[in-house]
Every structure is written in C-alpha cells, then in structure tokens.
Design an enzyme around this catalytic site. Structure first.
Site, short mmCIF file in Angstrom:
data_model
loop_
_atom_site.label_atom_id
_atom_site.label_comp_id
_atom_site.label_asym_id
_atom_site.label_seq_id
_atom_site.Cartn_x
_atom_site.Cartn_y
_atom_site.Cartn_z
N LYS A 130 -4.32 -1.49 -1.36
CA LYS A 130 -3.36 -1.36 -1.39
C LYS A 130 -3.11 -1.96 0.35
CE LYS A 130 -2.07 3.30 -1.88
NZ LYS A 130 -0.61 4.02 -1.58
N SER A 384 -8.70 0.59 -8.54
CA SER A 384 -7.66 -0.08 -7.61
C SER A 384 -8.85 -0.25 -6.15
CB SER A 384 -6.88 1.59 -7.83
OG SER A 384 -7.21 2.03 -7.38
#
Length: 398
Positions: A130, A384
């Site tokens: 992110k 992720s």
C-alpha cells in the site's frame, strides 16, 4: 526493458472527538439500515446501489468466475494505455518503496506441479504494498494540499503507507481505522508520527467517518484505492513482475479488496503482455469485486467477513471497477482453510509470516491450478502484506 514473459505464447480507542464520532456512527447505522430497504434513499457518502449478501454468489473454489461481460482487448483500450504510460512515469514511488524480489515457492510448486513465484510485497518498509499508491498520490499533491493536513481511512496497511509518506513529506496525517484493526498496524501508524483513530466495526464505517472529518477540518483525503495516482502507484508492481520474470507467465494472481492493486496490475500487464491472465482472489465472505463484475455494476455487501481484514471492503472503487471490468480475466474465491494453509506454507518455505490478505493470492493460485489441472506453467502470486497480530496468527496455525 527486457520483457521475457512476453515470449510465450487488543482494542484501543485513540484520542478523537468522542461526541462527534458517536453522533456520526449513529448516522452510519441509520444509513446502513435504510439502504437495506427498497424505499430507502442513499447516504450522502455513497451513491445508491444494490445491497447484496456475499452468499448470493457462490461457485467452486478454484473456478475462474465473475468473468467480465464488458472485457475488451487491452490493445484497443485507451484507458489502459494511458494508465500504463503513467505507471512507467510513477518513479516517485521509489523515493520510499523498494523493488521487491520475485521468489520461487518450492513447497507449493512441488505440491501443485506448477512453478509458483511470489512477488514479495510483504518485504516493503511497512511490510505491505500500500505504500506505493499512498506515496505516489501524496507526492503529487500541492504544498497547499499537504499543508492542510492529510486524512485517510484504512483497515491498516494503507494507513501505514500514508503515515510513512507523511513523515517523508513533512505533513501531518490522521488515519482512521476500524476498531477491529490489528494492533500491530495502528501501533506502527503511531510510531511513524501520525494520529491513529479507531472508529466503527468495518472499513466502510471508518471511511464514511474519515470523509466527513476531512470536510469538517479541511484536510486532504487520500483514498486507499479509488484514485488514479493510487492505482498507478500499485501498478508499478505489474511493471516489476514483467521485468523480473525471465520466463513465460500463465497468470498473475492478485488479492482484491477495493481493487486498486487489481486495476493497476491489469492496466500495465494487459497493455504490455495481454496474453498473461490477471486473476483476482477474494474470500467467499468478502467478494465485493466478484459480485460487482457478476452484476455488471458496483454493489454493496450487506456484511463482510473480518478474518482477511486487509480486503474486508463492502464496496469496490468506482475507478478501479471501471478498469477491472475492461481488463481482468475474473476472480477466484477461496475459504479460510485455504488461506491458513498458505500462511503455514510461507512459514515452512520462506521462514516468514504473512497476514491473511498476504496469503490470499497464493491460496487462489493453488486452488486455480488444482481446479484446472494446470501443470508446468509459471504463475505469480502477490504476497501483499505481512502485518498480522499474534491472535490471528494463532488462529491461522491452529
């Protein structure tokens, strides 16, 4: 650049204005209740859309479902081409992010009979991808926009990215997370110098609160997925994968929450190497993108599972959906057991711990390859994030 892959064919309520927060959560509750009724009007923060249950769309794990009916040839998509060009130019990402390695997963590859490669975004400075999108957007803001202060909403990983970006850019940030956010995530936010505020039981509630607080205080809102600069920042992952892969790729598996990573990777890869499948992976109980693609429009989940908190999103982004419906190949759904198995695989294989959302793509890749009996191909799973608290790790291991 060489693109070999184209050759193939504990809860803490942090300081905030309690009276304001309580009143706003009452409005959220009232809005959520009214949206379930056919006679309701939409809330001020979200357009009126169909509210559905995650259980309303079920198909076998590993099956490639929710195939978009409006999918186009990426080579003819001006939208994808524009994004691809801007992703190449998104070099500001590397002011804070690193190019993460593409590593072979011996354990899963031997079990499945496929060469499984891991794009290790859990190795970023905040242990999650992110950071790329958050910094890319914030670095493109004006001094005046930064000077007003930043606010964002996040289940945790975007919050950490915004906090680090704010630290590097010298601005003040408030990050709003649901009360269910992992302790490791909000503690990292505070350690990086941002103000953490825990609000509501879901990302949806936290986001509504953050948007109104931005309006009241004049802060600049940095969305966690639904903005072109955020999508472009995440798309640099797709660019790196194609640069690192010295072999033909069958598919790239992407964990899906609001769709920023899914859209960004698809925009780059489908423009440069359209043969590579871009496959999203969602939990059965947090399948907002699959249902949106199935219905041909964005929907709102009436509830969302919390185990995979990093993708616990009720509504996907407007811009992310616009890209995904044109470019992606579909979505694979997996259950909690498969996700927990992938967490344990990473411990055995790489001696590292990833969070449920970080294991999602790996679980989906294995389920897909088993379902279609794929052998000998190369597939990539994006791990992720690696921000997991001890209680959730205990549940995953047991």
């Amino acid at each position: 650049m060489a693109l070999a892959s184209c050759f193939f064919s504990t809860k803490k309520v942090l300081p905030c204005t309690i009276s304001y927060k309580s009143a706003y959560l009452r409005r959220i509750s009232a809005s959520s209740s009214s949206s379930s009724s056919s006679s309701s009007s939409s809330s001020s923060a979200e357009p009126l859309m169909r509210v559905v249950s995650p259980d309303s769309l079920k198909y076998e794990s590993g099956l490639l479902g929710a195939v978009p009916s409006s999918k186009v040839d990426a080579g003819s998509s001006s939208l994808a081409l524009d994004y691809m060009r801007n992703i190449v130019l998104s070099t500001k990402v590397y002011d804070v992010a690193v190019e993460t390695p593409l590593q072979h997963s011996t354990v899963v590859s031997e079990r499945v009979g496929v060469n499984v490669w891991l794009k290790r975004e859990d190795l970023q400075p905040v242990n999650a991808f992110k950071l790329r999108g958050a910094y890319n957007m914030m670095a493109n803001l004006s001094e005046e926009e930064l000077g007003r202060g930043i606010i964002c909403s996040s289940s945790g990983n975007h919050a950490q990215g915004v906090a680090l970006a704010a630290q590097r850019l010298g601005c003040h940030a408030v990050v709003v997370m649901p009360e269910t956010a992992a302790e490791v995530k909000w503690k990292t936010v505070e350690r990086l110098g941002a103000k953490a505020v825990l609000v509501g039981a879901s990302f949806h509630e936290a986001q509504l609160y953050a948007k109104e607080k931005a309006s009241v205080e004049g802060r600049t809102f940095v969305p966690s997925f639904d903005h072109p600069h955020v999508i472009m920042g995440q798309g640099t992952i797709g660019m790196e994968i194609l640069r690192q892969a010295k072999f033909p790729l069958h598919a790239i598996f992407v964990p899906v929450g609001g769709g920023g990573l899914f859209a960004g990777v698809a925009a780059y890869v489908k423009t440069v190497c359209p043969q590579v499948k871009i496959i999203g992976v969602e939990p059965f109980d947090a399948n907002a993108m699959a249902l949106s693609l199935h219905h041909g429009q964005r929907i709102m989940l009436d509830q969302v599972g919390g185990f995979v908190d990093g993708v616990a999103v009720k509504v996907v982004g407007e811009e992310t959906f616009r890209l995904c419906r044109e470019l992606v190949d579909g979505v694979v759904l997996v259950n909690r057991d498969a996700i927990c198995t992938s967490i344990k695989d990473m411990i055995m294989d790489k001696r590292c711990i990833i969070e449920p959302a970080g294991a999602l793509a790996l679980a989906g890749a294995e389920a897909y390859c088993n379902y279609y009996d794929i052998k000998g191909q190369n597939v990539v799973a994006i791990t992720s994030g690696g921000n997991i608290d001890l209680e959730k790790l205990r549940l995953a291991i047991n």
